[in-house]
Design a protein around this motif. Structure first.
Motif, short mmCIF file in Angstrom:
data_model
loop_
_atom_site.label_atom_id
_atom_site.label_comp_id
_atom_site.label_asym_id
_atom_site.label_seq_id
_atom_site.Cartn_x
_atom_site.Cartn_y
_atom_site.Cartn_z
N VAL A 59 0.84 -1.21 0.00
CA VAL A 59 0.00 0.00 0.00
C VAL A 59 0.88 1.26 0.00
N VAL A 60 1.89 1.24 0.85
CA VAL A 60 2.78 2.41 0.95
C VAL A 60 3.54 2.61 -0.36
N ALA A 339 2.05 -0.06 15.56
CA ALA A 339 2.77 1.03 14.88
C ALA A 339 4.13 0.53 14.37
N CYS A 340 4.81 -0.28 15.19
CA CYS A 340 6.13 -0.81 14.77
C CYS A 340 5.98 -1.73 13.57
N LEU A 341 4.95 -2.58 13.64
CA LEU A 341 4.69 -3.51 12.54
C LEU A 341 4.43 -2.72 11.25
N ALA A 342 3.60 -1.70 11.36
CA ALA A 342 3.26 -0.88 10.19
C ALA A 342 4.47 -0.09 9.71
N ALA A 343 5.30 0.37 10.66
CA ALA A 343 6.49 1.14 10.27
C ALA A 343 7.44 0.25 9.46
N LEU A 344 7.55 -1.03 9.87
CA LEU A 344 8.37 -1.96 9.10
C LEU A 344 7.81 -2.10 7.68
N GLY A 345 6.46 -2.21 7.60
CA GLY A 345 5.80 -2.25 6.29
C GLY A 345 6.10 -0.98 5.51
N GLY A 346 6.07 0.14 6.20
CA GLY A 346 6.34 1.43 5.56
C GLY A 346 7.75 1.49 5.00
N ILE A 347 8.70 1.00 5.79
CA ILE A 347 10.10 1.00 5.33
C ILE A 347 10.24 0.12 4.08
N PHE A 348 9.58 -1.04 4.14
CA PHE A 348 9.62 -1.95 3.00
C PHE A 348 8.99 -1.29 1.76
N GLY A 349 7.84 -0.66 1.96
CA GLY A 349 7.15 0.01 0.85
C GLY A 349 7.98 1.13 0.27
N CYS A 350 8.61 1.92 1.14
CA CYS A 350 9.43 3.04 0.66
C CYS A 350 10.64 2.51 -0.11
N ALA A 351 11.21 1.40 0.39
CA ALA A 351 12.36 0.82 -0.31
C ALA A 351 11.95 0.35 -1.70
N LEU A 352 10.76 -0.26 -1.79
CA LEU A 352 10.25 -0.70 -3.09
C LEU A 352 10.05 0.49 -4.02
N ALA A 353 9.41 1.52 -3.47
CA ALA A 353 9.11 2.71 -4.27
C ALA A 353 10.40 3.39 -4.73
N PRO A 380 13.07 11.98 -0.41
CA PRO A 380 13.02 11.64 1.02
C PRO A 380 11.74 12.15 1.68
N MET A 381 11.25 13.33 1.23
CA MET A 381 10.02 13.87 1.82
C MET A 381 8.83 12.96 1.53
N LEU A 382 8.80 12.42 0.30
CA LEU A 382 7.71 11.50 -0.04
C LEU A 382 7.82 10.21 0.79
N MET A 383 9.05 9.76 1.01
CA MET A 383 9.23 8.55 1.83
C MET A 383 8.82 8.83 3.28
N ALA A 384 9.11 10.04 3.74
CA ALA A 384 8.68 10.41 5.10
C ALA A 384 7.16 10.38 5.19
N LYS A 385 6.51 10.90 4.12
CA LYS A 385 5.04 10.86 4.08
C LYS A 385 4.54 9.42 4.10
N GLY A 386 5.22 8.56 3.31
CA GLY A 386 4.85 7.14 3.24
C GLY A 386 4.98 6.47 4.60
N LEU A 387 6.06 6.79 5.31
CA LEU A 387 6.27 6.19 6.64
C LEU A 387 5.18 6.65 7.61
N LEU A 388 4.88 7.95 7.56
CA LEU A 388 3.82 8.47 8.44
C LEU A 388 2.48 7.80 8.13
N PHE A 389 2.22 7.66 6.83
CA PHE A 389 1.00 7.02 6.35
C PHE A 389 0.91 5.60 6.92
N ALA A 390 2.05 4.88 6.88
CA ALA A 390 2.08 3.50 7.39
C ALA A 390 1.80 3.48 8.89
#
Lengths: 417, 226
Positions: A59-60, A339-353, A380-390
């Protein structure tokens, strides 16, 4: 420009991650439970944790990539032009493609004393024509419109950000064009030595240029008057000029804007291109709608995982309550975990993106109805947004399971199998 | 002259609602427990012994009556005050150990201390001392699944006494243990009472286990009968 901004954005991203880690640490301390309790619980249920991480990550990734597309399109317009230049179009026209400027207008403006001159004493003013040429795509998916700009030698002088990377510049009268390198990669006939049909004639490609990621990367250039002749046009589309200084710019702009005989509109070139971001609008809307729809799904995925986690740890919750942990601690504990679980998902999503960063593609420009080339910009700002979103997905998804865990009576929790 | 009772149970009743029927778990029970006593609660299933233990320990609330521990009326405490009170005054030992599986023995024992103002160094020292007291000073970094049942119960006892509570409550602590491990656990509980001056209240079905206590209370149908 992007380098400086990106540096600050990286700092913001690092700051956000540090703040997030600090917040988790602080909340964990407040709850009284060791952070390793949350971390190990996530690891112990690695299958469901991984599923949630992958789901939220997808999703992220989609969220960030769509934003990166919109940002790339905006950047190609926003990155265009020179602060010292003024673009003149017909009053009432929003874009060059819908504008008509007469030769008389050009002559009148050329004699204005506020216009700067080059070393040879020539006024820095270029009368330009924007035409559409239909060219077959390289991938064989049919033809698409491309922008052909007719400009004078002064026009190239007014655009120092554009540089020749291959071949040579066109010579007037020889039916020659020079094409943006990025555009050339996407269309047949735009290769060096290739030809494309324009009106009743064929134009030969004699060079490729690089426009530094600006809107000119979506254009092919040729001589202005030759272009008018080929397409049998009496009028130009726009005039690009450079005033002597900022005072001259103000005077000239006011004069053009207020002269009723001219019926023209003058605007700073940079401002003009910044205003041409309408193409990004539908993509932003789609990104928003998709983001909302997918985040609802992701919230339920996170909720499902956390409900399962609560169900399998009910007795643990009872034990924690018995030894003195409050309901609030239990809620915070599960929220941190989600939140930690989702943040890990966010990091993964940002890395993919991030893998798509710099990927070059094209889309239809809703102003000119021609192909506009742009690069995905996963900043990086978009990735920050993605992490917050996650993290928001994780917290929202964990809230109900956390409240449920906290509300279970201690005795019932202890009796749970 | 006898010391003031550490636990005073006054006219305690507890009614449960099961469908349309009211079930009386405790019926006007009164009892005093002195400091350092090892009281064993016995009786058949459904006699109310676990309910009495839970109410004294502040994890269940009575329908009527009072429980005072060191003069504090437990029933008058709010939910969050009760949690803090349990942390400071009561140590729990459960039949099925109730250790947190993802934490090591030392981390499990440290859990109640994380709610206190003790610094990290003091916490570590108390955890070490508690685990050494139950004979597990060399098992600090083992997780529950790496320990035998008897060892797990001893970790649970260490967790119960690490905050130095006045009251240790144990709900069938030997129910899941073999004879040797059960004997070890009961020895520790008796020692906590006789040597450390802790008041221990234990629920058990096992008459042999009851022999470790200084006093036995028999409950039937929600009343103390002997």
């Amino acid at each position: 420009m992007r380098g400086g901004t990106t540096g600050i954005e990286w700092l913001v991203l690092v700051g956000l991650v540090a703040a997030g880690v600090g917040a988790v640490w602080g909340l964990a301390t407040l709850a009284g439970l060791p952070i390793q309790y949350n971390v190990r619980n996530v690891l112990v249920r690695w299958r469901s944790s991984l599923t949630t991480i992958l789901g939220i990550g997808a999703v992220v990734a989609v969220f960030v990539v769509l934003q990166a597309v919109a940002r790339g399109i905006e950047a190609s317009s926003g990155n265009t032009g020179d602060d010292r230049n003024v673009l003149v179009v017909r009053r009432g026209s929003q874009a060059e493609s819908g504008s008509l400027v007469t030769r008389e207008h050009f002559k009148t403006l050329s004699y204005m004393e506020e216009i700067a001159r080059n070393e040879a004493g020539q006024p820095l003013i270029s009368a330009e024509v924007i035409m559409i040429v239909s060219v077959p795509r390289v991938d064989g998916t049919g033809e698409a419109n491309t922008l052909l700009r007719g400009l004078t030698a002064r026009g190239m002088e007014l655009r120092p950000q554009v540089s020749l990377v291959e071949g040579r510049w066109f010579e007037p009268g020889k039916r020659e064009i020079v094409v943006a390198q990025r555009l050339a990669k996407r269309f047949q006939g735009f290769e060096l030595g290739g030809t494309v049909k324009a009106g009743l004639t064929r134009l030969k490609v004699v060079g490729h240029f690089d426009a530094g990621g600006s809107a000119f990367d979506s254009e092919a250039w040729m001589d202005s008057d030759e272009c008018r002749a080929i397409f049998e046009r009496d009028q130009y589309s726009s005039i690009l000029l450079r005033p002597r200084d900022t005072n001259a710019m103000t005077v000239l702009t006011n004069r053009i804007d207020t002269d009723k005989r001219l019926a023209l509109r003058a605007e700073g070139e940079v401002q003009y291109y910044k205003g041409q971001t309408v193409t990004a609008a539908p993509i932003k809307i789609i990104a928003g709608l998709l983001g909302v729809a997918m985040s609802i799904g992701a919230v339920f995925a996170a909720m499902n995982t956390m409900y399962a986690s609560v169900a399998s740890r009910t007795r643990e919750v009872g034990t924690l309550r018995v030894i003195g942990y409050s309901r609030k601690s239990v809620v915070v504990c599960f929220l941190i975990e989600g939140a930690c679980l989702a943040a890990l998902g966010g990091i993964f999503g940002c890395a993919l993106a991030r893998l798509t960063d710099g990927f070059s593609t094209g889309t239809l420009d809703f102003q000119s109805f021609a192909e506009t080339v742009f690069q995905f910009q996963v900043t990086p700002m978009l990735m920050a947004k993605g992490l917050l979103f996650a993290v928001v997905i994780g917290v929202v998804g964990s809230l109900l399971p956390a409240l449920r865990a906290a509300r279970i009576p201690v005795i019932s929790a202890l009796k749970s199998v | 002259m006898a010391a003031d009772p550490i636990v005073q149970v006054r006219d305690l009743s507890k009614l449960y609602r099961q469908g349309d029927i009211d079930v009386t778990a405790l019926n006007h029970v009164s009892v005093d427990i002195q400091p350092a006593e090892f009281v064993v609660l016995m009786g058949p299933s459904g006699s109310g012994k676990s309910t009495l233990l839970h109410i004294i320990a502040g994890i269940d609330r009575p329908t009527s009556g009072d429980v005072l521990v060191q003069g504090i009326n437990v029933g008058n405490l709010s939910e969050s005050d009760l949690a803090t009170w349990r942390n400071q005054y009561v140590g729990f030992v459960f039949q099925s150990f109730n250790l947190i599986p993802v934490l090591t023995a030392a981390e499990n024992v440290e859990l109640p201390l994380l709610l206190t103002r003790l610094d990290r160094k003091s916490r570590k020292e108390q955890v070490q001392a508690a685990l050494e007291l139950v004979g597990l000073g060399d098992r600090l970094h083992h997780r529950p699944d790496q320990l035998s049942g008897g060892q797990q119960q001893r970790v649970a006892i260490a967790r119960a006494l690490v905050t130095d509570p006045v009251l240790i409550v144990a709900d069938e602590p030997t129910g899941n243990l073999d004879a040797k491990s059960a004997s070890d656990v009961l020895d520790i509980l008796r020692s906590l009472s006789s040597r450390s001056g802790k008041t221990v209240i234990m629920v058990t079905h096992d008459p042999k286990a009851a022999g470790y206590g200084t006093r036995s209370l028999h409950l039937e149908k929600g009343e103390i009968v002997a």
